[in-house]
Design a protein around this motif. Structure first.
Motif, PDB file in Angstrom:
ATOM      1  N   GLN A 195      10.875 -17.683  17.122  1.00 18.78           N
ATOM      2  CA  GLN A 195      11.597 -18.252  18.173  1.00 18.78           C
ATOM      3  C   GLN A 195      12.710 -17.481  19.072  1.00 18.78           C
ATOM      4  OE1 GLN A 195      13.452 -21.686  16.847  1.00 18.78           O
ATOM      5  NE2 GLN A 195      11.836 -23.265  17.430  1.00 18.78           N
ATOM      6  N   PHE A 196      13.360 -16.780  18.037  1.00 18.96           N
ATOM      7  CA  PHE A 196      14.584 -15.789  19.022  1.00 18.96           C
ATOM      8  C   PHE A 196      13.575 -14.824  19.879  1.00 18.96           C
ATOM      9  CE2 PHE A 196      17.017 -12.167  19.351  1.00 18.96           C
ATOM     10  CZ  PHE A 196      18.378 -12.736  19.518  1.00 18.96           C
ATOM     11  N   LEU A 197      12.361 -14.339  19.484  1.00 19.63           N
ATOM     12  CA  LEU A 197      11.717 -13.220  20.407  1.00 19.63           C
ATOM     13  C   LEU A 197      11.211 -13.905  21.622  1.00 19.63           C
ATOM     14  CD1 LEU A 197       9.819 -11.128  17.549  1.00 19.63           C
ATOM     15  CD2 LEU A 197      12.150 -10.591  18.917  1.00 19.63           C
ATOM     16  N   LEU A 198      10.475 -14.966  21.376  1.00 23.07           N
ATOM     17  CA  LEU A 198      10.032 -15.713  22.392  1.00 23.07           C
ATOM     18  C   LEU A 198      11.097 -16.121  23.511  1.00 23.07           C
ATOM     19  CD1 LEU A 198       7.484 -17.910  20.513  1.00 23.07           C
ATOM     20  CD2 LEU A 198       7.154 -16.038  22.158  1.00 23.07           C
ATOM     21  N   ARG A 199      12.417 -16.556  23.250  1.00 19.25           N
ATOM     22  CA  ARG A 199      13.279 -16.901  24.030  1.00 19.25           C
ATOM     23  C   ARG A 199      13.906 -15.571  24.947  1.00 19.25           C
ATOM     24  NH1 ARG A 199      15.145 -20.933  20.473  1.00 19.25           N
ATOM     25  NH2 ARG A 199      16.462 -19.427  19.446  1.00 19.25           N
ATOM     26  N   ALA A 200      13.964 -14.405  23.920  1.00 11.02           N
ATOM     27  CA  ALA A 200      14.505 -13.166  24.523  1.00 11.02           C
ATOM     28  C   ALA A 200      13.627 -12.542  25.526  1.00 11.02           C
ATOM     29  CB  ALA A 200      14.590 -12.274  23.450  1.00 11.02           C
ATOM     30  N   PHE A 201      12.313 -12.773  25.391  1.00 11.68           N
ATOM     31  CA  PHE A 201      11.552 -12.237  26.310  1.00 11.68           C
ATOM     32  C   PHE A 201      11.053 -13.231  27.508  1.00 11.68           C
ATOM     33  CE2 PHE A 201      11.621  -9.175  23.005  1.00 11.68           C
ATOM     34  CZ  PHE A 201      11.669  -8.092  23.798  1.00 11.68           C
ATOM     35  N   GLY A 202      11.644 -14.242  27.358  1.00 18.89           N
ATOM     36  CA  GLY A 202      11.291 -15.118  28.743  1.00 18.89           C
ATOM     37  C   GLY A 202      10.271 -16.238  28.333  1.00 18.89           C
ATOM     38  N   PHE A 203       9.672 -16.568  27.128  1.00 20.95           N
ATOM     39  CA  PHE A 203       8.791 -17.500  26.834  1.00 20.95           C
ATOM     40  C   PHE A 203       9.537 -18.502  26.288  1.00 20.95           C
ATOM     41  CE2 PHE A 203       6.701 -13.277  26.927  1.00 20.95           C
ATOM     42  CZ  PHE A 203       5.474 -13.743  27.853  1.00 20.95           C
ATOM     43  N   THR A 204      10.351 -19.291  27.111  1.00 20.53           N
ATOM     44  CA  THR A 204      11.282 -20.498  26.428  1.00 20.53           C
ATOM     45  C   THR A 204      10.314 -21.706  26.306  1.00 20.53           C
ATOM     46  OG1 THR A 204      11.492 -21.219  28.764  1.00 20.53           O
ATOM     47  CG2 THR A 204      13.460 -19.696  27.885  1.00 20.53           C
ATOM     48  N   GLN A 205       9.302 -22.019  26.848  1.00 19.19           N
ATOM     49  CA  GLN A 205       8.586 -23.171  26.611  1.00 19.19           C
ATOM     50  C   GLN A 205       7.870 -23.056  25.379  1.00 19.19           C
ATOM     51  OE1 GLN A 205       5.968 -24.405  30.005  1.00 19.19           O
ATOM     52  NE2 GLN A 205       5.110 -26.016  28.698  1.00 19.19           N
ATOM     53  N   GLU A 206       7.262 -21.817  25.035  1.00 21.33           N
ATOM     54  CA  GLU A 206       6.770 -21.405  23.895  1.00 21.33           C
ATOM     55  C   GLU A 206       7.509 -21.706  22.785  1.00 21.33           C
ATOM     56  OE1 GLU A 206       6.331 -19.690  26.702  1.00 21.33           O
ATOM     57  OE2 GLU A 206       4.204 -19.311  27.119  1.00 21.33           O
ATOM     58  N   ALA A 207       8.693 -21.143  22.828  1.00 28.17           N
ATOM     59  CA  ALA A 207       9.832 -20.856  21.910  1.00 28.17           C
ATOM     60  C   ALA A 207      10.218 -22.421  21.625  1.00 28.17           C
ATOM     61  CB  ALA A 207      10.885 -20.305  22.395  1.00 28.17           C
ATOM     62  N   GLN A 208       9.968 -23.236  22.274  1.00 31.04           N
ATOM     63  CA  GLN A 208      10.429 -24.679  21.916  1.00 31.04           C
ATOM     64  C   GLN A 208       9.512 -25.388  21.080  1.00 31.04           C
ATOM     65  OE1 GLN A 208      10.974 -26.679  25.685  1.00 31.04           O
ATOM     66  NE2 GLN A 208      12.948 -25.931  26.175  1.00 31.04           N
ATOM     67  N   THR A 209       8.224 -24.930  21.066  1.00 27.89           N
ATOM     68  CA  THR A 209       7.083 -25.325  20.114  1.00 27.89           C
ATOM     69  C   THR A 209       6.958 -24.673  19.072  1.00 27.89           C
ATOM     70  OG1 THR A 209       5.570 -24.425  21.660  1.00 27.89           O
ATOM     71  CG2 THR A 209       6.286 -26.603  22.006  1.00 27.89           C
ATOM     72  N   CYS A 210       7.455 -23.419  19.004  1.00 29.00           N
ATOM     73  CA  CYS A 210       7.101 -22.592  18.035  1.00 29.00           C
ATOM     74  C   CYS A 210       7.802 -22.706  16.769  1.00 29.00           C
ATOM     75  CB  CYS A 210       7.226 -21.131  18.282  1.00 29.00           C
ATOM     76  SG  CYS A 210       7.109 -19.905  17.293  1.00 29.00           S
ATOM     77  N   ARG A 211       7.086 -22.919  15.512  1.00 26.95           N
ATOM     78  CA  ARG A 211       7.707 -23.246  14.172  1.00 26.95           C
ATOM     79  C   ARG A 211       6.712 -22.045  13.210  1.00 26.95           C
ATOM     80  NH1 ARG A 211      10.533 -25.312  17.029  1.00 26.95           N
ATOM     81  NH2 ARG A 211      11.843 -27.134  16.819  1.00 26.95           N
ATOM     82  N   CYS A 212       7.203 -20.984  13.277  1.00 24.21           N
ATOM     83  CA  CYS A 212       5.872 -20.101  12.828  1.00 24.21           C
ATOM     84  C   CYS A 212       5.591 -20.298  11.300  1.00 24.21           C
ATOM     85  CB  CYS A 212       6.541 -18.546  12.848  1.00 24.21           C
ATOM     86  SG  CYS A 212       7.579 -17.862  11.744  1.00 24.21           S
ATOM     87  N   GLY A 213       6.783 -20.552  10.556  1.00 22.44           N
ATOM     88  CA  GLY A 213       6.423 -20.993   9.404  1.00 22.44           C
ATOM     89  C   GLY A 213       5.991 -19.662   8.183  1.00 22.44           C
ATOM     90  N   HIS A 214       6.099 -18.337   8.733  1.00 24.87           N
ATOM     91  CA  HIS A 214       5.847 -17.283   7.974  1.00 24.87           C
ATOM     92  C   HIS A 214       6.777 -16.302   7.985  1.00 24.87           C
ATOM     93  CE1 HIS A 214       4.258 -15.644  11.496  1.00 24.87           C
ATOM     94  NE2 HIS A 214       3.523 -16.634  11.718  1.00 24.87           N
ATOM     95  N   CYS A 215       7.949 -16.303   9.021  1.00 20.12           N
ATOM     96  CA  CYS A 215       8.845 -15.302   8.815  1.00 20.12           C
ATOM     97  C   CYS A 215       9.893 -15.587   7.708  1.00 20.12           C
ATOM     98  CB  CYS A 215       9.857 -15.047  10.214  1.00 20.12           C
ATOM     99  SG  CYS A 215      10.954 -16.752  10.516  1.00 20.12           S
ATOM    100  N   ASP A 216      10.637 -14.623   7.546  1.00 23.61           N
ATOM    101  CA  ASP A 216      11.697 -14.908   6.218  1.00 23.61           C
ATOM    102  C   ASP A 216      12.651 -16.001   6.331  1.00 23.61           C
ATOM    103  OD1 ASP A 216      13.042 -13.660   8.263  1.00 23.61           O
ATOM    104  OD2 ASP A 216      14.280 -12.184   6.984  1.00 23.61           O
ATOM    105  N   ARG A 217      12.880 -16.405   7.610  1.00 19.41           N
ATOM    106  CA  ARG A 217      14.038 -17.688   7.888  1.00 19.41           C
ATOM    107  C   ARG A 217      13.065 -18.780   7.732  1.00 19.41           C
ATOM    108  NH1 ARG A 217      18.315 -15.052   6.905  1.00 19.41           N
ATOM    109  NH2 ARG A 217      19.366 -13.846   8.696  1.00 19.41           N
ATOM    110  N   CYS A 218      11.789 -18.873   8.143  1.00 20.71           N
ATOM    111  CA  CYS A 218      11.269 -20.155   7.920  1.00 20.71           C
ATOM    112  C   CYS A 218      10.869 -20.270   6.559  1.00 20.71           C
ATOM    113  CB  CYS A 218       9.626 -20.156   8.796  1.00 20.71           C
ATOM    114  SG  CYS A 218      10.335 -20.409  10.810  1.00 20.71           S
ATOM    115  N   ASN A 219      10.475 -19.337   5.787  1.00 17.93           N
ATOM    116  CA  ASN A 219       9.849 -19.511   4.383  1.00 17.93           C
ATOM    117  C   ASN A 219      11.161 -19.770   3.626  1.00 17.93           C
ATOM    118  OD1 ASN A 219       7.281 -18.681   4.500  1.00 17.93           O
ATOM    119  ND2 ASN A 219       7.609 -16.583   4.663  1.00 17.93           N
ATOM    120  N   SER A 220      12.419 -19.390   3.743  1.00 10.55           N
ATOM    121  CA  SER A 220      13.486 -19.679   3.184  1.00 10.55           C
ATOM    122  C   SER A 220      13.940 -21.202   3.188  1.00 10.55           C
ATOM    123  CB  SER A 220      14.596 -18.645   3.434  1.00 10.55           C
ATOM    124  OG  SER A 220      15.178 -18.998   4.787  1.00 10.55           O
TER     125      SER A 220
END
Length: 479
Positions: free
Chosen positions: A454-479
């Motif tokens: 989510q952070f990367l998508l927002r940082a590079f201008g993909f704000t709409q994709e960031a709003q719907t992204c719940r990757c579920g597999h980064c260290d933050r999502c897993n924790s």
């Protein structure tokens, strides 16, 4: 699609690359280039950016110039094209005098379809005179890895700031020739960087073709280390877990790559250090060994991996975090290009621990960058209102960097690749001591408590994709 038909595109695609169909949005990019439209292309690593400009160059008359930041990147792409039977060459400083003459002879005789150059080589006297020959037909100018213009153009590679003069000067010298198309290709350009590219390159209402960098198979992890010994322990444990799978370890200095390689070799691992200071034959040997799998992993600086096509990289480890978020996204994107699961681990100093290496490194490079800019700007008052770059080289220190900084600040206009005019100048102009926003974003990413993607998508201008992204597999999502 200009004079080239869609059928010809697919025939060339299958004949030379063995693909039966283009991936989205490759077709849109190729169509734009064949129509000689200006384009900004932001596609993730592994999305087939190179094919997008190589295929149109093959199908058109004349030579397409490809501006590339790294010698290794040029050589890898040229070697791949030649293996496919395509007419391509690179011109750079590590070629012998005879080899450089041979390349220019091929250009003069219009035997090439693609010529790879650094921005510095493009503006060298021999190359520029060759390209300006009345009979030579130039088809397009491609700026590959275009984020380097934004990152380095006003700091370490000032020739990038002159690229916008190429098309108008060629048009002036060859008014009867067709218009040259301009395109910027990168995997990492946020909206601000895209605006810089359009302005500096002089792009004319460019098509902007962007694709989200999100990779559902790429697992992002950041691990805090509180001492130098623990950092090494974490690295060794991670490498041990990965066995003989293919990977890359990124370190920030040449010395670190060599020290870590020696340490891991001592513990029985087959590896090597790779950096820009190695002789070209040694770099090629290491690249080949890694590509063929005889070297499972390499400890390298950012000079390694750009443009290298190895789909089965299963892991990336940043022994030290990159200075900029765009570097991070470039480097982790080299893992998992085959769509299979891959992991990217970054080791970073714990802010309360004993290891302050990362903070000290960020501060050192920030001070170094500011010092370089300050020294360059101190020369600004020595410049004439109008000047010739070549005539002033011997009298003004840090000349090209000074001119690039003035151009970046809007105080200078390039009249052609070698002549400038000052718009305004204040005495003793010194750039402000401000923190690099890219460096700040990198540190924010490392400390971020939410989803990494989510952070990367927002940082590079993909704000709409960031709003719907719940990757579920980064260290933050897993924790």
């Amino acid at each position: 699609m200009s004079e080239v038909t869609l059928a010809q595109v697919h025939q060339a695609l299958q004949r030379y690359w063995g693909y039966t169909a283009l991936r989205s949005p490759q077709g849109d990019v190729i169509t734009a280039l064949l129509e000689r439209r200006d384009v900004v292309v932001v596609l993730p690593t592994g999305a087939g950016k190179s094919l997008c400009f190589q295929l149109p160059a093959l199908l058109q008359e004349g030579i397409t110039l490809v501006i590339s930041p790294l010698l290794a990147l040029m050589e890898n792409q040229v070697a791949d094209l030649r293996q496919r039977g395509l007419k391509a060459a690179a011109y750079h400083s590590e070629l012998s005098t005879y080899q450089r003459r041979q390349v220019l002879r091929q250009v003069e005789q219009q035997q090439l379809r693609l010529l790879y150059l650094s921005p510095e080589s493009l503006f060298s006297s021999a190359v520029w005179q060759c390209l300006c020959a009345p009979a030579l037909r130039l088809n397009g100018l491609i700026v590959d890895e275009a984020h380097c213009l934004v990152q380095w153009g006003d700091r370490f590679r000032p020739s990038y700031r002159r690229l916008g003069t190429v098309r108008p000067e060629i048009a002036r010298l060859k008014p009867e020739h067709p218009r040259i198309g301009l395109a910027a290709f990168t995997a990492t350009a946020d909206p601000s960087s895209q605006r810089v590219l359009i302005e500096v390159l002089g792009l004319d209402t460019p098509a902007q073709i962007r694709h989200s960098p999100y990779r559902p198979n790429l697992h992002l992890r950041v691990h805090s280390v509180w001492s130098r010994g623990y950092r090494r322990h974490c690295l060794r444990h991670f490498v041990q877990q990965k066995g003989r799978t293919s990977g890359l370890i990124y370190a920030r200095t040449r010395r670190d790559t060599e020290t870590l390689a020696a340490w891991l070799q001592h513990h029985g691992y087959t590896t090597a250090a790779y950096h820009g200071g190695l002789p070209a034959p040694e770099r090629r040997r290491i690249e080949t060994a890694w590509l063929q799998g005889t070297l499972p992993f390499v400890i390298c600086t950012s000079a390694f991996g750009m443009g290298v096509n190895k789909p089965d990289v299963r892991w990336i480890c940043h022994y030290q975090p990159p200075l900029q978020l765009s570097e991070y996204l470039q480097e982790v994107g080299r893992a998992g290009r085959d769509g299979q699961p891959a992991v990217a681990l970054t080791l970073v100093s714990d802010r309360w621990g004993l290891d302050r290496d990362d903070q000290q490194r960020w501060q050192f490079f920030e001070r170094q960058s500011q010092d370089i800019q300050r020294q360059a700007m101190a020369q600004a008052t020595k410049l004439p209102r109008q000047g010739n770059l070549n005539a002033l080289r011997s009298t003004v220190a840090n000349l090209e960097l000074t001119l690039a900084l003035l151009h970046q600040q809007g105080a200078l206009q390039w009249q052609d690749p070698f002549h400038f005019q000052l718009r305004q100048i204040a005495p003793n102009v010194v750039p402000p001591n401000r923190e690099d926003p890219e460096s700040r974003r990198m540190q924010e990413f490392l400390r971020y408590k939410g989803c990494r993607w989510q952070f990367l998508l927002r940082a590079f201008g993909f704000t709409q994709e960031a709003q719907t992204c719940r990757c579920g597999h980064c260290d933050r999502c897993n924790s």
